[in-house]
Design a protein around this motif. Structure first.
Motif, PDB file in Angstrom:
ATOM      1  N   ALA A   1       0.808  -1.218   0.000  1.00  0.00           N
ATOM      2  CA  ALA A   1       0.000   0.000   0.000  1.00  0.00           C
ATOM      3  C   ALA A   1       0.845   1.274   0.000  1.00  0.00           C
ATOM      4  O   ALA A   1       0.298   2.361  -0.020  1.00  0.00           O
ATOM      5  CB  ALA A   1      -0.913  -0.004   1.235  1.00  0.00           C
ATOM      6  N   LYS A   2       2.176   1.154   0.008  1.00  0.00           N
ATOM      7  CA  LYS A   2       3.043   2.321   0.123  1.00  0.00           C
ATOM      8  C   LYS A   2       3.590   2.813  -1.213  1.00  0.00           C
ATOM      9  O   LYS A   2       4.406   3.718  -1.237  1.00  0.00           O
ATOM     10  CB  LYS A   2       4.212   2.015   1.065  1.00  0.00           C
ATOM     11  N   GLY A   3       3.178   2.229  -2.300  1.00  0.00           N
ATOM     12  CA  GLY A   3       3.661   2.666  -3.604  1.00  0.00           C
ATOM     13  C   GLY A   3       5.095   2.259  -3.888  1.00  0.00           C
ATOM     14  O   GLY A   3       5.781   2.901  -4.664  1.00  0.00           O
ATOM     15  N   LEU A   4       5.552   1.186  -3.259  1.00  0.00           N
ATOM     16  CA  LEU A   4       6.910   0.699  -3.461  1.00  0.00           C
ATOM     17  C   LEU A   4       6.937  -0.288  -4.622  1.00  0.00           C
ATOM     18  O   LEU A   4       5.903  -0.775  -5.065  1.00  0.00           O
ATOM     19  CB  LEU A   4       7.421   0.031  -2.183  1.00  0.00           C
ATOM     20  N   GLY A   5       8.127  -0.570  -5.097  1.00  0.00           N
ATOM     21  CA  GLY A   5       8.293  -1.532  -6.174  1.00  0.00           C
ATOM     22  C   GLY A   5       9.180  -2.680  -5.735  1.00  0.00           C
ATOM     23  O   GLY A   5       9.663  -2.722  -4.604  1.00  0.00           O
ATOM     24  N   SER A   6       9.432  -3.583  -6.649  1.00  0.00           N
ATOM     25  CA  SER A   6      10.282  -4.720  -6.305  1.00  0.00           C
ATOM     26  C   SER A   6      11.731  -4.269  -6.170  1.00  0.00           C
ATOM     27  O   SER A   6      12.170  -3.303  -6.792  1.00  0.00           O
ATOM     28  CB  SER A   6      10.159  -5.819  -7.364  1.00  0.00           C
ATOM     29  N   VAL A   7      12.454  -4.954  -5.310  1.00  0.00           N
ATOM     30  CA  VAL A   7      13.880  -4.710  -5.090  1.00  0.00           C
ATOM     31  C   VAL A   7      14.578  -6.046  -5.291  1.00  0.00           C
ATOM     32  O   VAL A   7      14.135  -7.066  -4.768  1.00  0.00           O
ATOM     33  CB  VAL A   7      14.145  -4.170  -3.659  1.00  0.00           C
ATOM     34  N   GLY A   8      15.656  -6.042  -6.061  1.00  0.00           N
ATOM     35  CA  GLY A   8      16.351  -7.293  -6.358  1.00  0.00           C
ATOM     36  C   GLY A   8      15.569  -8.072  -7.398  1.00  0.00           C
ATOM     37  O   GLY A   8      14.864  -7.504  -8.236  1.00  0.00           O
ATOM     38  N   ALA A   9      15.670  -9.373  -7.336  1.00  0.00           N
ATOM     39  CA  ALA A   9      14.956 -10.224  -8.293  1.00  0.00           C
ATOM     40  C   ALA A   9      13.454 -10.033  -8.128  1.00  0.00           C
ATOM     41  O   ALA A   9      12.936 -10.058  -7.013  1.00  0.00           O
ATOM     42  CB  ALA A   9      15.344 -11.683  -8.077  1.00  0.00           C
ATOM     43  N   ARG A  10      12.773  -9.827  -9.228  1.00  0.00           N
ATOM     44  CA  ARG A  10      11.337  -9.536  -9.163  1.00  0.00           C
ATOM     45  C   ARG A  10      10.524 -10.685  -8.587  1.00  0.00           C
ATOM     46  O   ARG A  10       9.420 -10.475  -8.091  1.00  0.00           O
ATOM     47  CB  ARG A  10      10.822  -9.156 -10.545  1.00  0.00           C
ATOM     48  N   LYS A  11      11.057 -11.899  -8.653  1.00  0.00           N
ATOM     49  CA  LYS A  11      10.314 -13.044  -8.126  1.00  0.00           C
ATOM     50  C   LYS A  11      10.327 -13.078  -6.593  1.00  0.00           C
ATOM     51  O   LYS A  11       9.531 -13.764  -5.986  1.00  0.00           O
ATOM     52  CB  LYS A  11      10.869 -14.349  -8.688  1.00  0.00           C
ATOM     53  N   LEU A  12      11.224 -12.292  -5.985  1.00  0.00           N
ATOM     54  CA  LEU A  12      11.285 -12.231  -4.524  1.00  0.00           C
ATOM     55  C   LEU A  12      10.252 -11.226  -4.005  1.00  0.00           C
ATOM     56  O   LEU A  12       9.894 -10.289  -4.706  1.00  0.00           O
ATOM     57  CB  LEU A  12      12.685 -11.827  -4.071  1.00  0.00           C
ATOM     58  N   PRO A  13       9.811 -11.384  -2.756  1.00  0.00           N
ATOM     59  CA  PRO A  13       8.783 -10.473  -2.222  1.00  0.00           C
ATOM     60  C   PRO A  13       9.330  -9.128  -1.712  1.00  0.00           C
ATOM     61  O   PRO A  13       8.561  -8.292  -1.262  1.00  0.00           O
ATOM     62  CB  PRO A  13       8.193 -11.285  -1.067  1.00  0.00           C
ATOM     63  N   THR A  14      10.621  -8.905  -1.800  1.00  0.00           N
ATOM     64  CA  THR A  14      11.217  -7.698  -1.247  1.00  0.00           C
ATOM     65  C   THR A  14      10.705  -6.459  -1.960  1.00  0.00           C
ATOM     66  O   THR A  14      10.672  -6.396  -3.185  1.00  0.00           O
ATOM     67  CB  THR A  14      12.757  -7.753  -1.359  1.00  0.00           C
TER      68      THR A  14
END
Length: 185
Positions: free
Chosen positions: A107-120
């Motif tokens: 809900a914070k408008g963040l995007g993926s970090v690192g490999a997109r398949k990871l939940p980070t």
């Protein structure tokens, strides 16, 4: 000793804050005090830098948008150009990193970090740091931050040709630094 370090931090923070134009002199003064505190106690968390209640509350107010981030970056850039103005030349190192932040509900408008398949989740950043010819940091020249969007279906060579890869942020950082340095003298 410590007193000369403290004096250096005070001089630096006052010089940087002198370029701040936040629409209110009190905000500029607060900016100077915050920079001084950060220079004296650099750390990764607001609570490690600002240990007193009212001081910490004020820092959180800043982080929550009482002053636009672009105005803060511009004040720091102008302060850096002021420091660098006496030099025949200076260098700018441009580097990227990512900041991971907790966003379980997305809900914070963040995007993926690192490999997109990871939940980070988090944001990507490109920082431009001015250095003297001897490699001494002079200050911040630019900061770009963005959240990655969903993975594009277009092939990589198409995205490159259209200029829609993450390299566009590095190119924009370089253009921003060149424009500021040329305008500053």
């Amino acid at each position: 000793g410590f007193s000369s370090m403290n004096e250096g931090a005070r001089e630096w923070s006052q010089a940087q804050a002198g370029w701040a134009d936040f629409g209110d002199a009190r905000r500029g003064a607060r900016f100077g005090r915050m920079l001084h505190r950060i220079a004296e106690h650099p750390a990764g968390r607001v609570t490690q830098v600002f240990d007193k209640g009212p001081e910490r509350d004020c820092a959180y107010d800043w982080l929550e948008g009482s002053v636009q981030p672009s105005a803060i970056v511009e004040a720091l850039r102008q302060g850096t150009l002021g420091v660098a103005s006496g030099a025949e030349r200076f260098f700018v190192a441009i580097d990227g990193t990512s900041l991971s932040l907790v966003d379980r509900r997305k809900a914070k408008g963040l995007g993926s970090v690192g490999a997109r398949k990871l939940p980070t989740r988090g944001i990507q950043c490109v920082t431009s740091l001015a250095l003297s010819e001897e490699g001494v940091p002079l200050g911040l020249m630019g900061l770009r931050a963005w959240a990655r969007g969903p993975r594009s279906k277009a092939q990589r060579f198409v995205r490159r040709r259209e200029g829609s890869t993450e390299m566009q942020h590095y190119r924009l950082a370089i253009e921003e630094v060149c424009t500021a340095a040329n305008a500053g003298g």
